[in-house]
Write a protein that holds these residues in place. Structure first.
Motif, PDB file in Angstrom:
ATOM      1  N   LEU A 129       0.830   4.151  -2.879  1.00 27.52           N
ATOM      2  CA  LEU A 129       0.595   5.567  -2.581  1.00 27.52           C
ATOM      3  C   LEU A 129       1.755   6.432  -3.062  1.00 27.52           C
ATOM      4  N   ARG A 130       2.954   5.945  -2.827  1.00 23.81           N
ATOM      5  CA  ARG A 130       4.117   6.692  -3.294  1.00 23.81           C
ATOM      6  C   ARG A 130       4.112   6.828  -4.807  1.00 23.81           C
ATOM      7  N   ARG A 186       0.840  -1.212   0.000  1.00 25.12           N
ATOM      8  CA  ARG A 186       0.000   0.000   0.000  1.00 25.12           C
ATOM      9  C   ARG A 186       0.866   1.249   0.000  1.00 25.12           C
ATOM     10  N   VAL A 187       1.900   1.204   0.796  1.00 23.75           N
ATOM     11  CA  VAL A 187       2.822   2.338   0.854  1.00 23.75           C
ATOM     12  C   VAL A 187       3.417   2.580  -0.534  1.00 23.75           C
ATOM     13  N   ARG A 246      -0.340   4.530   6.659  1.00 24.06           N
ATOM     14  CA  ARG A 246       0.139   3.224   6.158  1.00 24.06           C
ATOM     15  C   ARG A 246       1.558   2.932   6.618  1.00 24.06           C
ATOM     16  N   GLU A 247       2.362   3.985   6.655  1.00 20.18           N
ATOM     17  CA  GLU A 247       3.740   3.804   7.131  1.00 20.18           C
ATOM     18  C   GLU A 247       3.712   3.306   8.570  1.00 20.18           C
ATOM     19  N   TRP A 301      12.075  10.539   2.311  1.00 21.47           N
ATOM     20  CA  TRP A 301      10.737  11.049   2.630  1.00 21.47           C
ATOM     21  C   TRP A 301      10.657  12.476   2.112  1.00 21.47           C
ATOM     22  N   GLU A 359      -2.857   9.541   4.213  1.00 24.23           N
ATOM     23  CA  GLU A 359      -3.020   8.092   4.141  1.00 24.23           C
ATOM     24  C   GLU A 359      -1.659   7.388   4.162  1.00 24.23           C
ATOM     25  N   LEU A 360      -0.733   7.972   3.456  1.00 24.93           N
ATOM     26  CA  LEU A 360       0.603   7.384   3.415  1.00 24.93           C
ATOM     27  C   LEU A 360       1.221   7.332   4.814  1.00 24.93           C
ATOM     28  N   GLU A 361       1.027   8.409   5.558  1.00 21.43           N
ATOM     29  CA  GLU A 361       1.561   8.448   6.919  1.00 21.43           C
ATOM     30  C   GLU A 361       0.951   7.329   7.770  1.00 21.43           C
TER      31      GLU A 361
END
Ligand code: ZN
Length: 164
Positions: free
Chosen positions: A109-110, A105-106, A146-147, A122, A142-144
Motif C-alpha cells: 500500500l505504501r 500488505r502495508v 492494515r497497520e 507516517w 486501508e493502510l490504517e
C-alpha cells in the motif's frame, strides 16, 4: 546453523540510554521523535527514539526499530541495531512468516501511495500527483486498517511465544 539467541548479542536499552536526562519537558513537547547518538566498542550509532504519555504523568521512552516497532531494547547484529524480530533472534518460526503478511500488505500500500517504506515515517496526506482523491483516501483508510492488523498480529505472536 543454529539461530542466534538474544543472550549472545549486544543490545542497547532505553534504560541504559536514560533519555530523560537528555531531554527537557519542553523539548519532548516539541519532538515526538528524536535521535540519540551512541558510541561504544562496536562503533557509532544513531538511534531513533520516541515517547508516549505515562498513566501517572511524564513519558515513557521507546527505541524505534526500522520496522516501525517501539522497543525497549534493540540488538546489535551485522553492524546495525534492530529489534529481536528483525534480527531473527530467538525463534524464527513458520508462524512468524505467516503473521508477516500484514506487513507485506502495508508495504504494498505504501508503494502505491509512493510513501517511504520506512515504517517509522507516517507522511500524512501526501497524495501522489496523478492519483484521484477518492482512490487516495481509500488507500489511506486501508493502510490504517492494515497497520492495525499488523500490530495485533504482532501481539498475538508474542503471546504465543510466552513472553507476555
Ligand atoms: Zn524491527
Amino acid at each position: 546453523m543454529s539461530k542466534g539467541s538474544v543472550e549472545n548479542y549486544s543490545f542497547v536499552s532505553v534504560k541504559q540510554l536514560n533519555p530523560a536526562k537528555l531531554c527537557s519537558p519542553d523539548y519532548l513537547r516539541n519532538n515526538k521523535q528524536f535521535i540519540i547518538s551512541i558510541s561504544s566498542n562496536y562503533g557509532n550509532f544513531d538511534l531513533d527514539l520516541t515517547h508516549t504519555p505515562c498513566n501517572y504523568g511524564g513519558v515513557r521512552f521507546w527505541l524505534l526499530c526500522s520496522c516501525g516497532k517501539r522497543c525497549t531494547k534493540l540488538y546489535l547484529k551485522r553492524g546495525a541495531y534492530a529489534c529481536r524480530q528483525c534480527q531473527q533472534l530467538n525463534y524464527m518460526s513458520q508462524q512468524w512468516n505467516k503473521s508477516d503478511i500484514p506487513l507485506l500488505r502495508v508495504r504494498r500500500l505504501r508503494n502505491r501511495l509512493e510513501w517511504p517504506q520506512d515504517l517509522r515515517a507516517w507522511p500524512i496526506y501526501q497524495k501522489p500527483k496523478n492519483m484521484h482523491w477518492r482512490t487516495f483516501s481509500a488507500l489511506v483508510r486501508e493502510l490504517e486498517e492494515r497497520e492495525q492488523e499488523r500490530l495485533q498480529m504482532f501481539i498475538v505472536y508474542l503471546k504465543g511465544m510466552g513472553i507476555w
